[in-house]
Design a protein around this motif. Structure first.
Motif, mmCIF file in Angstrom:
data_model
loop_
_atom_site.group_PDB
_atom_site.id
_atom_site.type_symbol
_atom_site.label_atom_id
_atom_site.label_comp_id
_atom_site.label_asym_id
_atom_site.label_seq_id
_atom_site.Cartn_x
_atom_site.Cartn_y
_atom_site.Cartn_z
ATOM 1 N N PRO A 1 12.591 8.172 4.759
ATOM 2 C CA PRO A 1 11.310 8.795 4.400
ATOM 3 C C PRO A 1 10.134 7.830 4.485
ATOM 4 N N ALA A 2 10.341 6.587 4.065
ATOM 5 C CA ALA A 2 9.260 5.599 4.089
ATOM 6 C C ALA A 2 8.876 5.246 5.532
ATOM 7 N N ILE A 3 9.880 5.048 6.393
ATOM 8 C CA ILE A 3 9.588 4.710 7.791
ATOM 9 C C ILE A 3 8.896 5.876 8.481
ATOM 10 N N LEU A 4 9.372 7.085 8.210
ATOM 11 C CA LEU A 4 8.758 8.270 8.812
ATOM 12 C C LEU A 4 7.301 8.400 8.373
ATOM 13 N N ALA A 5 7.006 8.111 7.108
ATOM 14 C CA ALA A 5 5.625 8.165 6.632
ATOM 15 C C ALA A 5 4.750 7.161 7.379
ATOM 16 N N GLY B 1 11.393 14.389 11.410
ATOM 17 C CA GLY B 1 10.055 14.174 11.961
ATOM 18 C C GLY B 1 9.859 14.660 13.380
ATOM 19 N N ILE B 2 10.968 14.959 14.070
ATOM 20 C CA ILE B 2 10.869 15.378 15.474
ATOM 21 C C ILE B 2 11.614 16.686 15.713
ATOM 22 N N TRP C 1 0.846 -1.186 0.000
ATOM 23 C CA TRP C 1 0.000 0.000 0.000
ATOM 24 C C TRP C 1 0.887 1.243 0.000
ATOM 25 N N PRO C 2 0.838 2.071 -1.061
ATOM 26 C CA PRO C 2 1.704 3.254 -1.146
ATOM 27 C C PRO C 2 1.258 4.362 -0.207
ATOM 28 N N LEU C 3 2.240 5.033 0.399
ATOM 29 C CA LEU C 3 1.976 6.101 1.363
ATOM 30 C C LEU C 3 2.626 7.396 0.899
ATOM 31 N N ASN C 4 1.968 8.518 1.190
ATOM 32 C CA ASN C 4 2.593 9.816 0.969
ATOM 33 C C ASN C 4 3.358 10.223 2.219
ATOM 34 N N GLN C 5 3.929 11.417 2.233
ATOM 35 C CA GLN C 5 4.745 11.851 3.365
ATOM 36 C C GLN C 5 3.977 11.883 4.677
ATOM 37 N N ALA C 6 2.678 12.125 4.602
ATOM 38 C CA ALA C 6 1.858 12.184 5.813
ATOM 39 C C ALA C 6 1.438 10.802 6.297
ATOM 40 N N GLY C 7 1.814 9.775 5.543
ATOM 41 C CA GLY C 7 1.445 8.423 5.946
ATOM 42 C C GLY C 7 0.059 8.010 5.494
ATOM 43 N N GLU C 8 -0.519 8.776 4.572
ATOM 44 C CA GLU C 8 -1.844 8.454 4.050
ATOM 45 C C GLU C 8 -1.718 7.514 2.860
ATOM 46 N N VAL C 9 -2.627 6.543 2.770
ATOM 47 C CA VAL C 9 -2.635 5.640 1.623
ATOM 48 C C VAL C 9 -3.070 6.427 0.388
ATOM 49 N N ILE C 10 -2.282 6.358 -0.660
ATOM 50 C CA ILE C 10 -2.549 7.111 -1.885
ATOM 51 C C ILE C 10 -3.597 6.394 -2.724
#
Length: 332
Positions: free
Chosen positions: A302-306, A330-331, A261-270
């Motif tokens: 970037p992927a883990i942070l998302a 992220g922090i 499932w692809p995620l954007n920077q906010a962690g939302e499924v695209i």
């Protein structure tokens, strides 16, 4: 570890009892932390009891006579781990030192740390169900496990185990884990991304697919990898998606994926044509489970942070390179 003793206290000509006690506490601290003496040895040398030594050491710490600085990469890992746990409300975050010269996220340290977490479940005597995603670190984690007789456990794959060309998923760990424990295995009989929406619905409607999905719902925890979205992405390299589909994900600003499932920077499924054809079990299904990610390396940052921003994870096993990216972007 660097330890210093604060001996720069004023020493008046008439030393009171408290100063004498401080002097003795400093001697006990030096013998313990610098000299490496046991409490029994210190007691003998200072002419006090063993409990007396413990009180002297406590006094030395209380009065600031002992200052400790741990000069080791692990200390920095622990600082980042605590920051990530607190900021993203995780149950745990294990940050291991980056392996010298490692070129990818599948380092030995990550696999060992992941295996330690996984073994906490496998060591149980009562039957349980665990879910596994795919990825280099997931596979390496399972391979790092020692053999243990646990035929009562069940292991289920959360990601399709075949590509569109019929080739198998080389990073699936369910078969290996089942072989090492004697437990039951359940594989998802589907490609990660179906060719068409109609094909996906046909696959999801099969009784076998639905039976495996029901087993996955009973899992207590899921150990998954985190994928990046670029030309080095496992989804692309292993032919689960085409070059045109990779381009679509990049245009939609996808930075990572969980279970396909692809995620954007906010962690939302695209929402895109690929998402509509992903056959993996939906991420929303795991809100009430312990979803543990096993991934490391600066490129995976970037992927883990998302995934963390999306609130998908309950636990994380990563390395200092990825952790540093997460803390800085992220922090910090």
């Amino acid at each position: 570890m660097i330890l210093t003793l604060d001996t720069n206290r004023e020493c008046p000509g008439l030393v009171d009892k408290f100063e004498l006690k401080l002097d003795q506490a400093a001697r006990a601290a030096w013998l313990s932390y610098v000299g490496g003496r046991t409490q029994d040895e210190i007691a003998s040398q200072l002419g006090v009891s063993r409990p007396g030594v413990q009180r002297l050491l406590a006094l030395a710490r209380q009065e600031g006579l002992v200052k400790v600085h741990i000069d080791h990469p692990l200390a920095n890992c622990m600082v980042m781990s605590n920051a990530i746990v607190k900021h993203f409300a995780l149950d745990f975050c294990d940050v291991v030192p980056a392996e010298p010269g490692a070129t990818d996220s599948g380092s030995h340290y990550l696999a060992v740390a992941g295996a330690e977490r996984l073994s906490r479940y496998l060591d149980r005597g009562e039957p349980l169900t665990l879910s596994l995603g795919t990825g280099r670190v997931v596979r390496a984690t399972v391979e790092a496990m020692s053999r243990i007789d646990r035929p009562q456990h069940r292991f289920v794959s959360l990601v399709g185990n075949v590509a569109r060309d019929g080739s198998s998923n080389r990073y699936d760990g369910v078969m290996v884990l089942a072989d090492k424990t004697g437990g039951e295995r359940f594989l998802l009989p589907a490609p990660v991304v179906a060719g068409t929406v109609e094909e996906k619905h046909a696959l999801l409607g099969q009784r076998l697919f639905q039976a495996i999905a029901e087993v996955a719902k009973e899992a207590e925890a899921a150990f998954i990898g985190v994928g990046r979205i670029d030309r080095q992405a496992t989804l692309f390299q292993d032919h689960f998606i085409s070059e045109a589909e990779l381009g679509e994900l990049l245009e939609r600003e996808a930075v990572g994926e969980l279970l396909g499932w692809p995620l954007n920077q906010a962690g939302e499924v695209i929402d895109c044509s690929i998402t509509r054809r992903v056959t993996s079990l939906p991420l929303e299904m795991f809100r009430d489970q312990s979803l543990v990610a096993l991934a490391g390396g600066h490129d995976k940052g970037p992927a883990i942070l998302a995934a963390l921003r999306g609130g998908w994870l309950k636990g994380l096993v990563t390395d200092e390179n990825a952790a540093r990216y997460i803390v800085e972007h992220g922090i910090g």
